[in-house]
Design a protein around this motif. Structure first.
Motif, PDB file in Angstrom:
ATOM      1  N   ARG A  62      96.464  10.261  48.949  1.00 27.41           N
ATOM      2  CA  ARG A  62      97.632  10.960  49.334  1.00 27.41           C
ATOM      3  C   ARG A  62      97.625  12.366  50.014  1.00 27.41           C
ATOM      4  O   ARG A  62      98.464  13.089  49.747  1.00 27.41           O
ATOM      5  N   PRO A  63      96.775  12.662  50.872  1.00 23.72           N
ATOM      6  CA  PRO A  63      96.812  13.674  51.432  1.00 23.72           C
ATOM      7  C   PRO A  63      98.650  14.605  52.205  1.00 23.72           C
ATOM      8  O   PRO A  63      99.325  13.730  53.296  1.00 23.72           O
ATOM      9  N   GLU A  64      99.013  15.742  52.188  1.00 18.31           N
ATOM     10  CA  GLU A  64      99.846  16.057  52.914  1.00 18.31           C
ATOM     11  C   GLU A  64      99.870  16.906  54.396  1.00 18.31           C
ATOM     12  O   GLU A  64      99.182  17.923  53.789  1.00 18.31           O
ATOM     13  N   PRO A  65      99.862  16.633  55.259  1.00 18.37           N
ATOM     14  CA  PRO A  65      99.223  16.640  57.221  1.00 18.37           C
ATOM     15  C   PRO A  65     100.449  18.105  56.806  1.00 18.37           C
ATOM     16  O   PRO A  65     101.680  17.802  56.255  1.00 18.37           O
ATOM     17  N   GLN A  66      99.954  18.933  57.542  1.00 18.26           N
ATOM     18  CA  GLN A  66     100.322  20.309  57.288  1.00 18.26           C
ATOM     19  C   GLN A  66     101.565  20.414  59.384  1.00 18.26           C
ATOM     20  O   GLN A  66     101.177  21.739  59.925  1.00 18.26           O
ATOM     21  N   LEU A  67     102.430  19.534  58.292  1.00 20.94           N
ATOM     22  CA  LEU A  67     103.153  19.931  60.070  1.00 20.94           C
ATOM     23  C   LEU A  67     104.242  20.961  60.081  1.00 20.94           C
ATOM     24  O   LEU A  67     104.033  21.519  61.482  1.00 20.94           O
ATOM     25  N   ALA A  68     104.171  21.998  59.360  1.00 22.65           N
ATOM     26  CA  ALA A  68     104.996  22.956  59.043  1.00 22.65           C
ATOM     27  C   ALA A  68     104.620  23.830  60.075  1.00 22.65           C
ATOM     28  O   ALA A  68     105.381  24.295  60.167  1.00 22.65           O
ATOM     29  N   LEU A  69     103.549  23.718  58.675  1.00 17.98           N
ATOM     30  CA  LEU A  69     102.739  25.099  59.358  1.00 17.98           C
ATOM     31  C   LEU A  69     101.946  24.696  61.080  1.00 17.98           C
ATOM     32  O   LEU A  69     102.097  25.500  61.933  1.00 17.98           O
ATOM     33  N   GLY A  70     101.542  23.534  61.121  1.00 15.32           N
ATOM     34  CA  GLY A  70     101.337  23.411  62.680  1.00 15.32           C
ATOM     35  C   GLY A  70     102.456  23.644  63.735  1.00 15.32           C
ATOM     36  O   GLY A  70     102.403  24.630  64.710  1.00 15.32           O
ATOM     37  N   GLN A  71     103.822  22.979  63.480  1.00 17.21           N
ATOM     38  CA  GLN A  71     104.595  24.251  64.471  1.00 17.21           C
ATOM     39  C   GLN A  71     105.167  25.866  63.819  1.00 17.21           C
ATOM     40  O   GLN A  71     105.241  26.192  65.163  1.00 17.21           O
ATOM     41  N   ALA A  72     104.483  26.332  62.428  1.00 12.78           N
ATOM     42  CA  ALA A  72     104.093  27.505  62.790  1.00 12.78           C
ATOM     43  C   ALA A  72     103.803  28.682  63.710  1.00 12.78           C
ATOM     44  O   ALA A  72     103.717  29.177  63.838  1.00 12.78           O
ATOM     45  N   LEU A  73     102.687  27.562  63.693  1.00 14.24           N
ATOM     46  CA  LEU A  73     101.592  28.461  64.967  1.00 14.24           C
ATOM     47  C   LEU A  73     101.673  28.212  66.114  1.00 14.24           C
ATOM     48  O   LEU A  73     100.835  29.000  66.998  1.00 14.24           O
ATOM     49  N   VAL A  74     102.522  27.646  66.666  1.00 13.35           N
ATOM     50  CA  VAL A  74     102.971  27.351  67.868  1.00 13.35           C
ATOM     51  C   VAL A  74     103.273  28.783  68.548  1.00 13.35           C
ATOM     52  O   VAL A  74     104.216  29.661  67.781  1.00 13.35           O
ATOM     53  N   GLY A  75     102.965  29.092  69.756  1.00 18.37           N
ATOM     54  CA  GLY A  75     102.827  30.790  69.984  1.00 18.37           C
ATOM     55  C   GLY A  75     102.309  31.926  69.587  1.00 18.37           C
ATOM     56  O   GLY A  75     102.191  32.954  70.268  1.00 18.37           O
ATOM     57  N   VAL A  76     101.494  32.086  69.126  1.00 17.19           N
ATOM     58  CA  VAL A  76     100.847  32.335  68.184  1.00 17.19           C
ATOM     59  C   VAL A  76      99.598  32.099  68.020  1.00 17.19           C
ATOM     60  O   VAL A  76      98.360  33.129  67.832  1.00 17.19           O
ATOM     61  N   ALA A  77      98.902  30.967  67.244  1.00 19.51           N
ATOM     62  CA  ALA A  77      97.435  30.503  66.880  1.00 19.51           C
ATOM     63  C   ALA A  77      97.232  30.372  68.794  1.00 19.51           C
ATOM     64  O   ALA A  77      97.362  30.036  69.869  1.00 19.51           O
ATOM     65  N   SER A  78      95.505  30.552  69.183  1.00 18.79           N
ATOM     66  CA  SER A  78      95.122  30.366  70.125  1.00 18.79           C
ATOM     67  C   SER A  78      94.548  29.120  70.334  1.00 18.79           C
ATOM     68  O   SER A  78      94.381  28.919  71.309  1.00 18.79           O
ATOM     69  N   ALA A  79      93.880  28.100  68.930  1.00 17.39           N
ATOM     70  CA  ALA A  79      93.139  26.922  69.359  1.00 17.39           C
ATOM     71  C   ALA A  79      94.009  27.001  67.927  1.00 17.39           C
ATOM     72  O   ALA A  79      94.180  27.520  66.467  1.00 17.39           O
ATOM     73  N   CYS A  80      93.884  25.321  67.175  1.00 10.89           N
ATOM     74  CA  CYS A  80      94.109  24.051  66.494  1.00 10.89           C
ATOM     75  C   CYS A  80      93.174  22.904  66.665  1.00 10.89           C
ATOM     76  O   CYS A  80      92.834  22.899  67.308  1.00 10.89           O
ATOM     77  N   ILE A  81      92.646  22.827  64.838  1.00 12.85           N
ATOM     78  CA  ILE A  81      92.693  21.222  65.177  1.00 12.85           C
ATOM     79  C   ILE A  81      92.494  20.793  63.465  1.00 12.85           C
ATOM     80  O   ILE A  81      92.902  21.691  62.382  1.00 12.85           O
TER      81      ILE A  81
END
Length: 293
Positions: free
Chosen positions: A154-173
């Motif tokens: 039952r992995p928990e996708p990091q949806l809130a983290l992904g949205q928090a990275l918008v505008g800050v992270a330069s790349a993500c996977i």
């Protein structure tokens, strides 16, 4: 979401390859959606709709009910609506297509990493792979491995983290096939090299590995290439790290800096002494000869 860009992802899970044959149908339903939500998270998207295609060997109402309960539980948590799909007879397999929304030109991508950026993760890679090893060793009901097996089932996708990275992270996977392998996709897309610090990469406790007859090196290799983590790995300009730390801490997560973007074209893992560390494998290869653990 009016004015947003649409993001579409699709993943298939096959019995015996993506989950053990004896997996609880609730967990299969949950995971089938989770792996797609993780892809949406990696782009910073908000989940909207999902399509489900289910292939079953035979009619089994009790199995389908429990499978549906697992799918529905995560769908409710993540705010995604099941809007259609298909069923057919055949070897057990589940295919989910998920659609999400992201602000125009704001989607996180794999091609934005730049030399000098830091590589980060918020979670412990290798836990799901150790959970699989426990299941394969007949330890599914062993409480010592409950956390790792939950990460597998039952992995928990990091949806809130992904949205928090918008505008800050330069790349993500999202890390699904293995940390080194998936960061390799970022290196290729961005035209850079990635240097990981072996001592900075979190891993499951060595004691748990030892309980399965595994050495510390094997546990580290699970963190580097075990796969099934569904964590986000991302890059960030060092100047944005303070802001990023605040955003991640607000989510109750622990941000770990695990490496740097450097000139080059591949991923290397460096030991404390400065030498190269070669993991047993970089990650899962769907068509390779080594099926791994």
């Amino acid at each position: 979401v009016r004015g947003a860009q649409l993001v579409a992802v699709c993943d298939t899970l096959v019995a015996g390859r993506h989950f053990p044959e004896d997996t609880d149908p609730f967990a299969i339903g949950w995971k089938a959606l989770a792996v797609n939500l993780s892809d949406l998270a990696a782009m910073g998207a908000m989940p909207q709709w999902a399509l489900l295609a289910l292939t079953l060997p035979q009619r089994d109402a009790a199995w389908v009910e429990r499978f549906g309960a697992g799918f529905a539980a995560l769908a409710k948590m993540s705010g995604i609506a099941l809007v259609g799909g298909d069923t057919t007879r055949g070897p057990l397999a589940v295919t989910v297509t998920a659609l999400g929304a992201v602000a125009p030109e704001a989607a996180l991508r794999r091609d934005g990493a730049r030399v000098g950026d830091r590589v980060c993760i918020a979670g412990v890679p290798g836990e799901a792979a150790l959970g699989l090893a426990a299941v394969q060793a007949g330890r599914r009901d062993d409480s010592d491995f409950a956390h790792c097996i939950a990460r597998l089932d039952r992995p928990e996708p990091q949806l809130a983290l992904g949205q928090a990275l918008v505008g800050v992270a330069s790349a993500c996977i999202d890390v699904s096939d293995g940390l080194v392998a998936d960061l390799g996709h970022v290196a290729t897309a961005s035209g850079v090299g990635i240097r990981l610090d072996l001592d900075a990469i979190p891993h499951p406790p060595f004691a748990l590995g030892a309980a399965l007859g595994r050495t510390p090196r094997h546990v580290i290799d699970l963190a580097l290439g075990g796969g099934d983590d569904y964590l986000l790995a991302f890059t960030v300009d060092p100047a944005r790290l303070p802001e990023l730390r605040e955003r991640v801490a607000a989510l109750g997560l622990d941000l770990r800096e695990i490496g740097d973007i450097v000139p080059g074209a591949s991923v290397s893992v460096i030991t404390r002494e400065g030498g190269d560390y070669a993991p047993a494998r970089a990650g899962f290869n769907h068509f390779g000869s080594d099926d791994g653990e």
